[in-house]
Design a protein around this motif. Structure first.
Motif, PDB file in Angstrom:
ATOM      1  N   GLU A 115     -11.419 -28.978  35.830  1.00 37.47           N
ATOM      2  CA  GLU A 115     -12.321 -28.862  34.683  1.00 37.47           C
ATOM      3  C   GLU A 115     -12.985 -27.487  34.633  1.00 37.47           C
ATOM      4  OE1 GLU A 115     -15.685 -31.563  32.367  1.00 37.47           O
ATOM      5  OE2 GLU A 115     -14.648 -32.355  34.135  1.00 37.47           O
ATOM      6  N   LEU A 116     -13.300 -26.932  35.796  1.00 33.05           N
ATOM      7  CA  LEU A 116     -13.886 -25.592  35.820  1.00 33.05           C
ATOM      8  C   LEU A 116     -12.887 -24.566  35.298  1.00 33.05           C
ATOM      9  CD1 LEU A 116     -16.256 -23.738  36.637  1.00 33.05           C
ATOM     10  CD2 LEU A 116     -15.192 -23.556  38.907  1.00 33.05           C
ATOM     11  N   ALA A 117     -11.641 -24.676  35.735  1.00 29.50           N
ATOM     12  CA  ALA A 117     -10.611 -23.743  35.266  1.00 29.50           C
ATOM     13  C   ALA A 117     -10.467 -23.810  33.757  1.00 29.50           C
ATOM     14  CB  ALA A 117      -9.277 -24.062  35.942  1.00 29.50           C
ATOM     15  N   GLN A 118     -10.433 -25.001  33.196  1.00 25.48           N
ATOM     16  CA  GLN A 118     -10.280 -25.113  31.748  1.00 25.48           C
ATOM     17  C   GLN A 118     -11.503 -24.584  31.007  1.00 25.48           C
ATOM     18  OE1 GLN A 118     -10.374 -28.768  29.174  1.00 25.48           O
ATOM     19  NE2 GLN A 118      -8.164 -28.555  29.403  1.00 25.48           N
ATOM     20  N   SER A 119     -12.691 -24.833  31.552  1.00 21.86           N
ATOM     21  CA  SER A 119     -13.907 -24.382  30.866  1.00 21.86           C
ATOM     22  C   SER A 119     -14.031 -22.863  30.847  1.00 21.86           C
ATOM     23  CB  SER A 119     -15.144 -24.994  31.531  1.00 21.86           C
ATOM     24  OG  SER A 119     -15.393 -24.408  32.798  1.00 21.86           O
ATOM     25  N   LEU A 120     -13.362 -22.185  31.782  1.00 23.46           N
ATOM     26  CA  LEU A 120     -13.415 -20.723  31.856  1.00 23.46           C
ATOM     27  C   LEU A 120     -12.163 -20.059  31.283  1.00 23.46           C
ATOM     28  CD1 LEU A 120     -14.779 -20.449  35.508  1.00 23.46           C
ATOM     29  CD2 LEU A 120     -16.080 -19.986  33.416  1.00 23.46           C
ATOM     30  N   ASP A 121     -11.226 -20.854  30.814  1.00 26.73           N
ATOM     31  CA  ASP A 121      -9.908 -20.357  30.435  1.00 26.73           C
ATOM     32  C   ASP A 121      -9.956 -19.283  29.356  1.00 26.73           C
ATOM     33  OD1 ASP A 121      -7.118 -20.238  30.509  1.00 26.73           O
ATOM     34  OD2 ASP A 121      -6.881 -21.828  29.025  1.00 26.73           O
ATOM     35  N   ASP A 122     -10.896 -19.403  28.420  1.00 30.29           N
ATOM     36  CA  ASP A 122     -10.985 -18.429  27.331  1.00 30.29           C
ATOM     37  C   ASP A 122     -12.063 -17.383  27.568  1.00 30.29           C
ATOM     38  OD1 ASP A 122     -13.137 -20.115  27.072  1.00 30.29           O
ATOM     39  OD2 ASP A 122     -12.980 -20.320  24.890  1.00 30.29           O
ATOM     40  N   LYS A 123     -12.594 -17.347  28.790  1.00 32.68           N
ATOM     41  CA  LYS A 123     -13.705 -16.438  29.070  1.00 32.68           C
ATOM     42  C   LYS A 123     -13.429 -15.479  30.218  1.00 32.68           C
ATOM     43  CE  LYS A 123     -17.018 -19.830  27.357  1.00 32.68           C
ATOM     44  NZ  LYS A 123     -15.980 -20.760  26.884  1.00 32.68           N
ATOM     45  N   ALA A 124     -12.387 -15.722  31.000  1.00 32.25           N
ATOM     46  CA  ALA A 124     -12.059 -14.864  32.140  1.00 32.25           C
ATOM     47  C   ALA A 124     -10.577 -15.030  32.457  1.00 32.25           C
ATOM     48  CB  ALA A 124     -12.920 -15.239  33.352  1.00 32.25           C
ATOM     49  N   ASP A 125     -10.097 -14.221  33.369  1.00 37.67           N
ATOM     50  CA  ASP A 125      -8.727 -14.321  33.861  1.00 37.67           C
ATOM     51  C   ASP A 125      -8.732 -15.360  34.984  1.00 37.67           C
ATOM     52  OD1 ASP A 125      -6.252 -14.038  35.015  1.00 37.67           O
ATOM     53  OD2 ASP A 125      -6.311 -11.866  35.145  1.00 37.67           O
ATOM     54  N   LEU A 133      -1.662 -40.530  36.904  1.00 39.21           N
ATOM     55  CA  LEU A 133      -1.112 -39.325  37.516  1.00 39.21           C
ATOM     56  C   LEU A 133      -0.781 -38.381  36.363  1.00 39.21           C
ATOM     57  CD1 LEU A 133       1.247 -40.893  40.227  1.00 39.21           C
ATOM     58  CD2 LEU A 133      -0.997 -39.846  40.587  1.00 39.21           C
ATOM     59  N   ILE A 134      -1.552 -37.304  36.238  1.00 31.80           N
ATOM     60  CA  ILE A 134      -1.527 -36.495  35.021  1.00 31.80           C
ATOM     61  C   ILE A 134      -1.015 -35.093  35.341  1.00 31.80           C
ATOM     62  CG2 ILE A 134      -2.887 -35.755  33.031  1.00 31.80           C
ATOM     63  CD1 ILE A 134      -5.025 -37.800  33.877  1.00 31.80           C
ATOM     64  N   PRO A 135       0.059 -34.636  34.679  1.00 30.97           N
ATOM     65  CA  PRO A 135       0.622 -33.308  34.986  1.00 30.97           C
ATOM     66  C   PRO A 135      -0.332 -32.175  34.616  1.00 30.97           C
ATOM     67  CG  PRO A 135       1.720 -34.277  33.086  1.00 30.97           C
ATOM     68  CD  PRO A 135       0.841 -35.343  33.649  1.00 30.97           C
ATOM     69  N   TYR A 136      -0.211 -31.074  35.363  1.00 36.78           N
ATOM     70  CA  TYR A 136      -1.059 -29.903  35.145  1.00 36.78           C
ATOM     71  C   TYR A 136      -0.506 -28.959  34.081  1.00 36.78           C
ATOM     72  CZ  TYR A 136      -3.753 -30.855  39.419  1.00 36.78           C
ATOM     73  OH  TYR A 136      -4.575 -31.411  40.366  1.00 36.78           O
ATOM     74  N   ASP A 137       0.691 -29.219  33.583  1.00 32.44           N
ATOM     75  CA  ASP A 137       1.391 -28.188  32.812  1.00 32.44           C
ATOM     76  C   ASP A 137       0.716 -27.779  31.508  1.00 32.44           C
ATOM     77  OD1 ASP A 137       1.936 -30.535  31.492  1.00 32.44           O
ATOM     78  OD2 ASP A 137       4.088 -30.517  31.892  1.00 32.44           O
ATOM     79  N   ALA A 138      -0.172 -28.603  30.956  1.00 33.77           N
ATOM     80  CA  ALA A 138      -0.828 -28.239  29.700  1.00 33.77           C
ATOM     81  C   ALA A 138      -2.315 -27.935  29.877  1.00 33.77           C
ATOM     82  CB  ALA A 138      -0.656 -29.358  28.672  1.00 33.77           C
ATOM     83  N   LEU A 139      -2.784 -27.861  31.111  1.00 33.28           N
ATOM     84  CA  LEU A 139      -4.221 -27.720  31.352  1.00 33.28           C
ATOM     85  C   LEU A 139      -4.779 -26.407  30.814  1.00 33.28           C
ATOM     86  CD1 LEU A 139      -6.826 -28.787  32.751  1.00 33.28           C
ATOM     87  CD2 LEU A 139      -6.086 -27.531  34.797  1.00 33.28           C
ATOM     88  N   LEU A 140      -4.102 -25.293  31.099  1.00 35.32           N
ATOM     89  CA  LEU A 140      -4.606 -23.977  30.716  1.00 35.32           C
ATOM     90  C   LEU A 140      -3.725 -23.349  29.646  1.00 35.32           C
ATOM     91  CD1 LEU A 140      -5.474 -22.503  34.242  1.00 35.32           C
ATOM     92  CD2 LEU A 140      -6.943 -23.824  32.697  1.00 35.32           C
ATOM     93  N   GLU A 141      -4.340 -22.643  28.712  1.00 37.79           N
ATOM     94  CA  GLU A 141      -3.601 -21.946  27.664  1.00 37.79           C
ATOM     95  C   GLU A 141      -3.442 -20.461  27.983  1.00 37.79           C
ATOM     96  OE1 GLU A 141      -5.380 -22.663  23.892  1.00 37.79           O
ATOM     97  OE2 GLU A 141      -5.120 -24.842  23.998  1.00 37.79           O
ATOM     98  N   ARG A 142      -4.464 -19.843  28.553  1.00 37.05           N
ATOM     99  CA  ARG A 142      -4.423 -18.412  28.857  1.00 37.05           C
ATOM    100  C   ARG A 142      -4.236 -18.153  30.352  1.00 37.05           C
ATOM    101  NH1 ARG A 142      -8.146 -19.431  24.955  1.00 37.05           N
ATOM    102  NH2 ARG A 142      -8.000 -18.256  23.011  1.00 37.05           N
ATOM    103  N   GLY A 143      -4.880 -18.938  31.157  1.00 38.33           N
ATOM    104  CA  GLY A 143      -4.768 -18.778  32.600  1.00 38.33           C
ATOM    105  C   GLY A 143      -3.477 -19.377  33.123  1.00 38.33           C
ATOM    106  N   ARG A 144      -3.368 -19.448  34.436  1.00 39.66           N
ATOM    107  CA  ARG A 144      -2.148 -19.971  35.036  1.00 39.66           C
ATOM    108  C   ARG A 144      -2.483 -20.950  36.156  1.00 39.66           C
ATOM    109  NH1 ARG A 144       0.117 -15.306  39.187  1.00 39.66           N
ATOM    110  NH2 ARG A 144      -1.935 -14.582  39.937  1.00 39.66           N
ATOM    111  N   VAL A 145      -1.602 -21.924  36.310  1.00 35.01           N
ATOM    112  CA  VAL A 145      -1.683 -22.856  37.425  1.00 35.01           C
ATOM    113  C   VAL A 145      -0.560 -22.502  38.384  1.00 35.01           C
ATOM    114  CG1 VAL A 145      -1.596 -25.257  38.169  1.00 35.01           C
ATOM    115  CG2 VAL A 145      -2.652 -24.669  35.969  1.00 35.01           C
ATOM    116  N   LEU A 146      -0.909 -22.074  39.580  1.00 38.02           N
ATOM    117  CA  LEU A 146       0.087 -21.761  40.605  1.00 38.02           C
ATOM    118  C   LEU A 146       0.301 -22.992  41.467  1.00 38.02           C
ATOM    119  CD1 LEU A 146      -0.822 -18.208  41.986  1.00 38.02           C
ATOM    120  CD2 LEU A 146       1.120 -18.843  40.555  1.00 38.02           C
ATOM    121  N   ARG A 147       1.523 -23.511  41.437  1.00 38.99           N
ATOM    122  CA  ARG A 147       1.812 -24.651  42.297  1.00 38.99           C
ATOM    123  C   ARG A 147       2.140 -24.109  43.690  1.00 38.99           C
ATOM    124  NH1 ARG A 147       6.308 -29.490  41.643  1.00 38.99           N
ATOM    125  NH2 ARG A 147       5.574 -30.662  43.474  1.00 38.99           N
TER     126      ARG A 147
END
Length: 374
Positions: A30-40, A70-84
């Motif tokens: 949730e923190l990553a998504q809330s910051l997605d449009d405000k930072a890298d 069990l919810i996939p991470y693939d759509a969580l961020l639009e600008r940032g990235r999820v590193l598996r």
């Protein structure tokens, strides 16, 4: 009205502020998504799916729930990235992964969470293996006549209620070394839950420890020796003895202090070490909050505001300190989808409130929406 250049700059994400979050649980995702449009933003998470822990208790009796919980991470961020990937080490410059890759960061948030007995949380990173373990335990439960649950905290109490609701033919015994259920909350909560479990046919053995457990981390069959010297045999025994923080990544940081259940001590700005830009939150940190999802509701907005303040150049010491929930932190304890009790800080609520807030859906809809899953 046209925005000024200053307004446009304030709205645009700060590409110079690189925030790395380790752990995609309740704090991290949730923190990553809330910051997605405000930072890298980079979220480092080794699993392919978010594991919604409250639903895993009910999934013991209803494995079909896993398809939504069990919810996939693939759509969580639009600008940032999820590193598996799995983080190997942390320092003031960033995070180094197990494959040697270094991820640079302005600020780092460690939110690696906690582990619990299976099937309440996965033992590893393989989600399909976790599904298989859930199916195996569900089959054991269906075949069992007598079931013991060792531990009278929230997980053990909820599990007893879920089994009693879905499988009323089972002989269920809940054993706790504490004199009441949910012992860290007001007695009226534990008393109300105990009464409802007994009405559902659950036998309660309180104030006695179960010794010589074959496993502290996985369900099994066998003999239990109680602290009064008596023995009981069960077809299936669930250890539900509490979570332990996954703090290995933090143990070697300078100045780190490890406390109870493996949690790291933090300063008033949630910093666990002498690195000024490394923060810890959620179950892995001990700022005075319990290891509950409720704690994230206070830590999340504080972290977001603090990190953005740092990105704007405000010194940390000029930003507001974190204030934990303390003893009044709420807790919701459903006993299946219909019944349960909740402590909401000033009062204890019963079936209706518990069902409407948590018991009916277990917040699955909320988290599927967060992860942009229909």
């Amino acid at each position: 009205m046209r925005l000024s250049i200053v307004d446009e700059q304030r709205k645009a994400p700060s590409m110079t502020q690189k925030i790395v979050i380790v752990g995609g649980g309740y704090i991290g995702a949730e923190l990553a998504q809330s910051l997605d449009d405000k930072a890298d933003v980079t979220l480092i998470e080794p699993r392919s799916h978010f594991v919604h822990a409250p639903a895993m208790i009910r999934a013991v009796v209803d494995p079909a729930l896993l398809d939504r919980a069990l919810i996939p991470y693939d759509a969580l961020l639009e600008r940032g990235r999820v590193l598996r990937a799995r983080a190997a080490s942390v320092d003031g410059s960033g995070v180094t992964l197990e494959d040697g890759q270094h991820v640079p960061a302005s600020q780092i948030v460690i939110a690696t969470g906690s582990g619990n007995a299976t099937p309440f949380k996965p033992a590893g990173d393989d989600i399909e293996a976790f599904r298989a373990e859930n199916a195996r335990v569900h089959a054991q439960l269906r075949a069992a006549t007598s079931v013991a649950i060792v531990g009278g905290g929230a997980v053990g109490t909820e599990l007893a209620g879920e089994i009693a609701h879905a499988m009323p033919d089972k002989r269920i015994t809940l054993i706790s070394g504490q004199p009441r259920l949910i012992p860290d909350k007001p007695a009226r909560l534990g008393t109300a839950l105990a009464r409802k479990l007994e009405q559902a046919g659950v036998e309660l053995i309180l104030g006695q420890r179960a010794n010589d457990l074959e496993s502290m981390t996985a369900p099994h069959a066998g003999l239990l020796r109680l602290s009064d010297g008596s023995t009981r045999n069960f077809d299936l025994i669930f250890p539900a003895l509490g979570a332990r923080a996954q703090s290995d990544l933090l143990q070697d940081l300078p100045g780190v202090r490890i406390g109870a259940a493996g949690r790291v001590k933090v300063d008033p700005w949630l910093r666990p070490s002498t690195y000024p830009n490394v923060f810890a939150a959620g179950d892995v940190a001990d700022p005075g909050d319990a290891m509950t999802i409720v704690a994230t509701s206070r830590q999340l907005p504080w972290l977001k505001k603090t990190l953005l303040g740092l990105g704007e150049g405000t010194p940390l010491e000029q930003l507001k300190r974190y204030k934990p929930w303390g003893e009044r932190a709420p807790i919701l304890v459903p006993l299946g989808p219909q019944r349960g009790n909740s402590y909401l800080g000033l009062f204890t609520a019963g079936d209706l409130v518990t069902r409407m807030i948590k018991g009916k859906d277990l917040f699955i809809g909320k988290y599927r929406l967060l992860f942009k899953q229909t």
